[in-house]
Design a protein around this motif. Structure first.
Motif, mmCIF file in Angstrom:
data_model
loop_
_atom_site.group_PDB
_atom_site.id
_atom_site.type_symbol
_atom_site.label_atom_id
_atom_site.label_comp_id
_atom_site.label_asym_id
_atom_site.label_seq_id
_atom_site.Cartn_x
_atom_site.Cartn_y
_atom_site.Cartn_z
ATOM 1 N N PHE A 81 -5.654 3.104 -8.049
ATOM 2 C CA PHE A 81 -6.629 3.027 -9.131
ATOM 3 C C PHE A 81 -6.552 4.304 -9.953
ATOM 4 O O PHE A 81 -6.490 5.404 -9.396
ATOM 5 C CB PHE A 81 -8.053 2.876 -8.578
ATOM 6 C CG PHE A 81 -8.251 1.680 -7.692
ATOM 7 C CD1 PHE A 81 -8.176 0.389 -8.206
ATOM 8 C CD2 PHE A 81 -8.514 1.835 -6.338
ATOM 9 C CE1 PHE A 81 -8.361 -0.714 -7.392
ATOM 10 C CE2 PHE A 81 -8.696 0.751 -5.513
ATOM 11 C CZ PHE A 81 -8.622 -0.545 -6.039
ATOM 12 N N ASP B 126 -14.348 3.365 -11.316
ATOM 13 C CA ASP B 126 -14.445 2.473 -12.469
ATOM 14 C C ASP B 126 -14.591 1.041 -11.950
ATOM 15 O O ASP B 126 -13.638 0.445 -11.466
ATOM 16 C CB ASP B 126 -13.194 2.592 -13.347
ATOM 17 C CG ASP B 126 -13.274 1.739 -14.601
ATOM 18 O OD1 ASP B 126 -13.969 0.707 -14.594
ATOM 19 O OD2 ASP B 126 -12.626 2.091 -15.597
ATOM 20 N N GLU C 197 -12.141 -1.661 -13.361
ATOM 21 C CA GLU C 197 -10.761 -1.542 -12.898
ATOM 22 C C GLU C 197 -10.629 -1.969 -11.445
ATOM 23 O O GLU C 197 -9.726 -2.742 -11.080
ATOM 24 C CB GLU C 197 -10.264 -0.107 -13.063
ATOM 25 C CG GLU C 197 -8.819 0.056 -12.597
ATOM 26 C CD GLU C 197 -8.389 1.506 -12.439
ATOM 27 O OE1 GLU C 197 -7.216 1.738 -12.081
ATOM 28 O OE2 GLU C 197 -9.231 2.400 -12.654
ATOM 29 N N LYS D 267 -8.443 -5.284 -10.199
ATOM 30 C CA LYS D 267 -7.241 -5.185 -9.367
ATOM 31 C C LYS D 267 -7.437 -5.879 -8.021
ATOM 32 O O LYS D 267 -6.502 -6.483 -7.486
ATOM 33 C CB LYS D 267 -6.867 -3.721 -9.168
ATOM 34 C CG LYS D 267 -6.302 -3.084 -10.446
ATOM 35 C CD LYS D 267 -5.765 -1.689 -10.222
ATOM 36 C CE LYS D 267 -5.115 -1.150 -11.489
ATOM 37 N NZ LYS D 267 -4.579 0.223 -11.312
#
Length: 529
Positions: free
Chosen positions: A79, A84, A87, A91
């Motif tokens: 990451f 975040d 994010e 993912k």
């Protein structure tokens, strides 16, 4: 038993230790979960970043020494910012979608003790949404001992198994739907199902909502209750702004909705924010949205999609983040076909469309709404009013029977209750008051028919009038009214057939009108004489 796979993050802090024998005196969650006699882990999917690759390999070696039957599958997942949320969730979602899970062949546990708090939350959400088809596994150190294995427990997300929690959720849901119904114990099954759906949409979506139904069906009240429910749940912070689009005509419509700059037109002596700006962070209810012009519709669509619009006379866009509820008594699909409503705006509004039935289609709900209207009268006027037993039975027998058409729907009912309560002696509505109100309603509802019959009775015999269907009486009465307001048969024909005459190559409106009157034994002289 099916093989067990555990998936979790490497704990960069909790799983770290000195490289020596003393590490076995420390609780390390990832290693410890493989040391339990009552938890056989056949496969461990260990998520880790590039920077912690060496630690991951070291942990895998220790697992092999204490649980040789556990195969460790190390998966690299980096990451840019592990804090975040967008994010990390994105993912992990990609990882979950790409991994070939097979719940029929193996069981899964999702270890949420390690990783950042953001990663733990994302694992929880993905498991709850069934992207990760397993149960949550929580481990912790055993207090008062140096046991490196610690303890473990499984968190079951099936809330229906927990009676007390399920009951609380059921009560909260019932309170929300009752709130939308203003506490009225409605009995119409279709209406109640619709309210259940609206409650779910209101609390889980910010998309526009379209309320369709006849005038007086309760669209405005329901829109306000949706807003108040979202406000109660802290989902909106701004105000509830309501506007009847039928009252917005001409150039003033743009100014009222989108605001204007000082000097934009004659009379614009100061800046005006407009209704959309006023609804920022709140809710905008556009009642009778079908009455808006096409230009206003285009700007409303832009405001919904981009949260931006251009005030009249401005060279800089304004912004407003609001949720839209639209109401209409028109068939917007038909309006789109006729070119009177934009198909792109209709498509945007049509995601959540609810049709509110009229009162005549919910006769079983008249009794509870009768009590609701009495309560509203008491709150508004500060005086209690109630029916005696016989009066209530008589009113409900009429209200739920075939004689009651309720063309104004709940507005008619509210007005009826207000009249009876206001005229009741000492707050008690008796049988005489009810009988008087029933006759009043009959006169109000048949008023237009009586006017038509009066017009026709002056030119037709009672026998002839009785032979004409009610449908034809309405049409014939309108024709007679136009004829009496016109100077000639030709002028009356042009007024009556103005739309259809444009589609014909030749037109003889006078002859067409003459033949229509002749159907009923009438002519120009008898109608206008």
């Amino acid at each position: 038993m099916k093989p067990l796979t555990v998936l979790g993050f490497l704990g960069s802090t909790l799983d770290a230790s000195k490289f020596g024998p003393s590490r076995w005196n420390k609780w390390r969650p990832t290693v410890g979960l493989t040391m339990h006699e009552d938890l056989r882990v056949d496969r461990l999917v260990l998520l880790h970043g590039t920077v912690h690759r060496r630690l991951a390999e070291y942990v895998a070696e220790d697992i092999a020494s204490v649980s040789p039957e556990t195969s460790v599958e190390m998966r690299l997942l980096d990451f840019n910012d592990p804090w975040d949320f967008e994010e990390v969730y994105g993912k992990l979602l990609d990882f979950a979608r790409a991994k070939p899970f097979d719940p029929e062949a193996e069981d899964y546990l999702i270890h949420i003790t390690t990783g950042t708090h953001v990663a733990q939350i994302c694992l929880f959400l993905l498991t709850e949404a069934r992207y990760l088809p397993g149960r949550l596994l929580q481990t912790q150190p055993e207090r008062g001992t140096a046991n490196p294995a610690g303890t473990w427990s499984i968190i079951d997300l099936d809330l229906s198994r927990y009676d007390s929690i399920a009951t609380r959720f059921a009560v909260a849901s019932a309170e929300s739907t009752s709130f939308l119904k203003s506490g009225i114990d409605t009995r119409n099954a279709a209406f109640n199902r619709m309210i259940d759906e609206i409650e779910q949409v209101a609390l889980r979506s910010r998309s526009p909502v379209l309320l369709m139904g006849p005038t007086g069906a309760g669209k405005s009240l329901l829109a306000r209750r949706i807003y108040e429910l979202k406000k109660l749940k802290h989902q909106v912070a701004g105000p509830f702004v309501e506007v009847n689009c039928a009252t917005l005509k001409g150039d003033s419509a743009m100014s009222a909705l989108f605001g204007h700059r000082k000097g934009a037109f004659t009379g614009a002596v100061a800046d005006r924010p407009g209704l959309l700006r006023s609804a920022d962070t709140g809710m905008l209810f556009l009642d009778e949205i079908g009455e808006l012009g096409l230009d206003e519709q285009a700007m409303i669509l832009r405001a919904i999609e981009d949260k931006r619009f251009l005030p009249v006379g401005a060279d800089k866009e304004a912004a407003s983040d609001f949720q839209l509820i639209a109401g209409t008594n028109r068939d917007l699909g038909e309006a789109v076909a006729k070119g009177a409503f934009r198909d792109d705006l209709y498509a945007r509004l049509n995601l959540w469309t609810f049709h509110l039935p009229g009162l005549a289609d919910r006769r079983e709900d008249i009794a509870p709404n009768l009590d609701y209207e009495l309560d509203r009268f008491a709150e508004r006027e500060g005086e209690q009013a109630s029916f005696n037993k016989e009066a209530r039975q008589r009113y409900l027998a009429f209200a739920t029977g075939p004689e009651a058409g309720w063309p104004g729907n709940f507005r008619d009912l509210a007005a009826s209750v207000t009249r009876m309560a206001t005229l009741s002696s000492k707050g008690r509505i008796d049988l005489d008051s009810v009988e008087a109100e029933i006759q009043r309603l009959k006169r109000l509802w048949s008023g237009q028919s009586e006017v038509n019959d009066d017009i026709l009775a002056a030119i037709l015999s009672p026998e002839t009038l009785a032979d004409i269907d009610p449908f034809d009486r309405v049409q014939l009465a309108e024709v007679v009214r136009v004829c009496r307001a016109s100077r000639s048969l030709s002028e009356a024909g042009r007024i009556l057939f103005t739309a259809s005459r444009a589609r014909r190559s030749t037109a003889n409106d006078a002859d067409r009108l003459r033949k229509y009157l002749a159907r009923f034994g009438l002519d120009w002289a008898s109608v206008t004489g």
